[in-house]
Design an enzyme around this catalytic site. Structure first.
Site, short mmCIF file in Angstrom:
data_model
loop_
_atom_site.label_atom_id
_atom_site.label_comp_id
_atom_site.label_asym_id
_atom_site.label_seq_id
_atom_site.Cartn_x
_atom_site.Cartn_y
_atom_site.Cartn_z
N SER A 1 0.64 -1.11 0.18
CA SER A 1 -0.22 -0.20 -0.08
C SER A 1 1.04 1.28 0.34
O SER A 1 1.93 1.62 -1.07
CB SER A 1 -0.98 -0.11 1.06
OG SER A 1 -2.38 0.84 0.92
N ASP B 1 -9.51 -5.31 -4.49
CA ASP B 1 -9.31 -3.37 -3.61
C ASP B 1 -9.75 -2.41 -3.22
O ASP B 1 -9.82 -1.99 -4.19
CB ASP B 1 -7.67 -3.58 -3.97
CG ASP B 1 -7.21 -2.84 -2.34
OD1 ASP B 1 -7.36 -2.40 -1.98
OD2 ASP B 1 -5.69 -2.95 -2.76
N HIS C 1 -7.80 -6.01 0.06
CA HIS C 1 -6.26 -5.43 0.09
C HIS C 1 -5.35 -5.76 1.43
O HIS C 1 -5.88 -5.65 2.35
CB HIS C 1 -6.74 -3.98 0.74
CG HIS C 1 -6.15 -2.65 0.96
ND1 HIS C 1 -4.90 -1.78 -0.11
CD2 HIS C 1 -5.16 -2.44 2.10
CE1 HIS C 1 -3.85 -1.09 0.13
NE2 HIS C 1 -4.31 -1.17 1.59
#
Length: 221
Positions: free
Chosen positions: A111, A169, A196
């Site tokens: 991320s 996601d 995610h």
């Protein structure tokens, strides 16, 4: 050849996501570390900036952290931040981790940590001696929208990368991760149907190991 025939395992510096920490990242990458056992070792570091306001599982000793902010104490991946704050400290922290805990072979970012790892790769490709890494695995990454960060993406980044994209996601939408991949020379893109997190089921495990084997002593390179 057995898993250990290539000599020592590769060492990966892990860069956690926004509102995570080294400890939380370690907890959430257990399946990945098991999948890489004998082939690669993952050593994570804390981002330098505590995130204001804590989090739902904040226990005070381990505040959630971030690599940079798009607004005062906040971060949104899609925000075109006019005054992003904290990135230089984070680049310095990565450089320090590479120097103090190295040698490392590559980076594994998740991320916001994947976005940071991509920036490190851009500096590495330009010959920045602080970042002696050979490759990066970028999970749910994205390119920073801040104009001040635009220089990272001006030319194709010639560092080998594996980009892991979650089709479901809801935090970093798949097109953002695909767009980041397009800034690299010959990126490898691995998609998975989930959300995610760092996936480590059998199909992803094979892709990780195939990619990492290129960098093992006596491997593909």
């Amino acid at each position: 050849a057995g898993a250990m025939s290539g000599g020592r395992p590769l060492r990966l510096l892990g860069l956690h996501g926004y509102r995570q920490s080294e400890r939380r990242f370690r907890q959430r990458t257990g399946a990945l570390r098991k999948a890489l056992r004998g082939r690669a070792e993952l050593v994570a570091v804390n981002a330098p900036h505590p995130v204001p306001g804590g989090g739902e599982d904040d226990d005070g000793d381990d505040p959630p952290r971030g690599w940079w902010f798009s607004g005062p104490g906040t971060f949104e991946a899609g925000e075109v931040a006019e005054a992003p704050a904290g990135l230089e400290e984070s680049l310095a922290a990565v450089a320090a981790a590479l120097a103090e805990h190295g040698p490392f072979d590559g980076l594994l970012g998740f991320s916001q940590g994947a976005a940071l790892a991509a920036m490190v790769c851009a500096l590495r490709a330009r010959g920045d001696p602080r970042f002696p890494v050979a490759f990066a695995i970028l999970v749910a990454g994205f390119a920073s929208r801040a104009p001040a960060h635009g220089h990272f993406y001006r030319e194709p980044i010639a560092v080998p990368t594996l980009h892991v994209v979650g089709d479901a996601d809801a935090v970093i939408a798949a097109p953002l991760s695909r767009e980041l991949a397009q800034h690299f020379v010959e990126p490898v893109v691995l998609t998975h149907p989930s959300g995610h997190f760092v996936p480590a089921a059998a199909p992803q495990k094979k892709a990780y190991l195939d990619f990492l084997d290129r960098f093992r002593p006596g491997g593909g390179q």
